[in-house]
Design a protein around this motif. Structure first.
Motif, PDB file in Angstrom:
ATOM      1  N   ASP A 208      -2.364  -1.508   0.795  1.00 50.31           N
ATOM      2  CA  ASP A 208      -2.566  -2.954   0.886  1.00 50.31           C
ATOM      3  C   ASP A 208      -1.568  -3.589   1.871  1.00 50.31           C
ATOM      4  N   HIS A 209      -2.065  -4.161   2.966  1.00 52.45           N
ATOM      5  CA  HIS A 209      -1.249  -4.791   4.019  1.00 52.45           C
ATOM      6  C   HIS A 209      -0.181  -3.853   4.577  1.00 52.45           C
ATOM      7  N   ASP A 211       0.080  -2.527   7.334  1.00 55.06           N
ATOM      8  CA  ASP A 211       0.460  -2.853   8.713  1.00 55.06           C
ATOM      9  C   ASP A 211       1.671  -3.778   8.761  1.00 55.06           C
ATOM     10  N   LYS A 212       1.883  -4.542   7.658  1.00 51.98           N
ATOM     11  CA  LYS A 212       2.999  -5.515   7.657  1.00 51.98           C
ATOM     12  C   LYS A 212       4.153  -5.019   6.800  1.00 51.98           C
ATOM     13  N   LYS A 213       4.080  -3.810   6.295  1.00 52.20           N
ATOM     14  CA  LYS A 213       5.095  -3.359   5.337  1.00 52.20           C
ATOM     15  C   LYS A 213       5.739  -2.047   5.797  1.00 52.20           C
ATOM     16  N   ARG A 241      -9.028  -4.020   5.876  1.00 52.79           N
ATOM     17  CA  ARG A 241      -8.862  -4.766   7.128  1.00 52.79           C
ATOM     18  C   ARG A 241      -8.685  -3.783   8.282  1.00 52.79           C
ATOM     19  N   GLU A 243      -6.545  -3.852  10.629  1.00 46.24           N
ATOM     20  CA  GLU A 243      -5.137  -3.482  10.850  1.00 46.24           C
ATOM     21  C   GLU A 243      -4.716  -2.354   9.910  1.00 46.24           C
ATOM     22  N   GLU A 244      -5.254  -2.374   8.704  1.00 41.97           N
ATOM     23  CA  GLU A 244      -4.937  -1.283   7.762  1.00 41.97           C
ATOM     24  C   GLU A 244      -5.567   0.025   8.260  1.00 41.97           C
TER      25      GLU A 244
END
Ligand code: C2E
Length: 289
Positions: A208-209, A211-213, A241, A243-244
């Motif tokens: 989950d997210h 790409d930002k973690k 998503r 990005e993921e």
């Protein structure tokens, strides 16, 4: 004041437990009737390969639509029945539907090489269940190599030895084995050493997210590296998503699964999906592998 707060917390907790217990009892009471009334159904979700378009999988997921209780997700009803004989009837339906899908014209000619189905550790720990499973595969004309069994880690801890022995036996017959929900919760490196695994499926919470973690990325890349050294492929689950999708691929995940690629669908739809997408078309828009 503090005492009052404590009491109300206890009351809330007890009320919650009571209503949870009542719900579980209700589900348990309806399951057998639901089986007789054919309320269970199987949906299928594709997994795409990150690097080699030649190898793609489909996961079978149980669905229960109860006219009395509404839609009940497998994450709710499986834990309630997993230690009762009913769970084997559920698996029987899943294997039957996998056999039906395999016979759909064209599905496997087009590169869908493996069907993944979920089984409980309580089932796999039993030699009798494994015999039954092999008999069902034969009955429905399914080759061992077309099947991947997915096990969730939660209950493995108690049963690693028993489960490992049965898994060795199934694997020696050509069945593939995946460990589900890896990375969060009950993961243990011992499982990687003791069980004959072909795939690890990374828990959705890790993806989950992602790409930002950076910390999730570090953990995922570590698991991928370790798995690859052990000859195990890694699946990223819950890709919602783009990005993921991109990040999971960059981190080295071998397979990707999630709503961004396709949601679980009925047998007719997945057959069409497979036929409409020869395997080389399965890469996403704007992607070059
Ligand atoms: P699982 O094996 O990890 O299956 C993937 C779950 O993630 C499925 O939920 C699927 O619908 C959901 N999913 C897939 N892509 C996405 C996404 O992009 N975002 C989100 N939020 N979810 C996504 P489902 O069908 O509710 O199944 C939940 C779990 O129940 C499965 O997890 C599996 O462990 C278990 N299960 C399902 N069918 C069976 C069965 O026939 N037997 C047993 N023993 N367990 C089953």
């Amino acid at each position: 004041e503090a005492k009052n707060q404590e009491n109300s917390a206890v009351c809330f907790y007890t009320t919650q437990l009571e209503s949870q217990y009542a719900r579980n009892m209700e589900i348990e009471a309806h399951v057998n009737h639901a089986l007789e009334a054919a309320q269970f159904d199987v949906q299928f979700q594709p997994l795409v390969s990150s690097g080699n378009p030649g190898a793609t999988h489909i996961e079978a997921l149980m669905r229960w639509r109860s006219p009395e209780l509404g839609d009940i997700p497998p994450s709710e009803f499986i834990p309630i029945i997993e230690n009762s004989p009913t769970i084997n009837e559920i698996t029987h339906i899943v294997v039957r539907e996998c056999g039906r899908l395999l016979k759909s014209p064209g599905v496997f000619n087009l590169g869908y090489t493996r069907l993944a189905l979920n089984v409980c550790v309580s089932q796999i720990s039993s030699a009798a269940f494994c015999d039954q499973l092999l008999a069902w595969l034969k009955d429905f004309g399914i080759a061992a190599d077309n099947i991947c069994l997915e096990l969730t880690e939660g209950h493995l801890m108690k049963n690693v030895a028993q489960c490992g022995a049965q898994l060795q036996r199934l694997r020696s017959l050509g069945i593939h084995i995946a460990l589900d929900d890896v990375g969060i919760g009950y993961s243990s490196f011992a499982h990687l050493l003791e069980l004959p695994l072909d795939y690890l499926k990374l828990n959705r919470i890790l993806i989950d997210h992602i790409d930002k973690k950076p910390r999730n990325q570090a953990l995922a890349v570590g698991i991928v590296e370790m798995a690859h050294r052990l000859g195990i492929k890694v699946v990223a689950v819950g890709i919602e998503r783009e990005e993921e999708f991109r990040t999971a691929r960059q981190l080295g995940c071998d397979y990707l699964q999630g709503y961004y690629i396709a949601a679980p669908m009925q047998i007719g739809e997945i057959s069409r999906y497979a036929k409409d997408r020869p395997r080389s078309d399965l890469q996403l828009k704007n992607e070059t592998v």
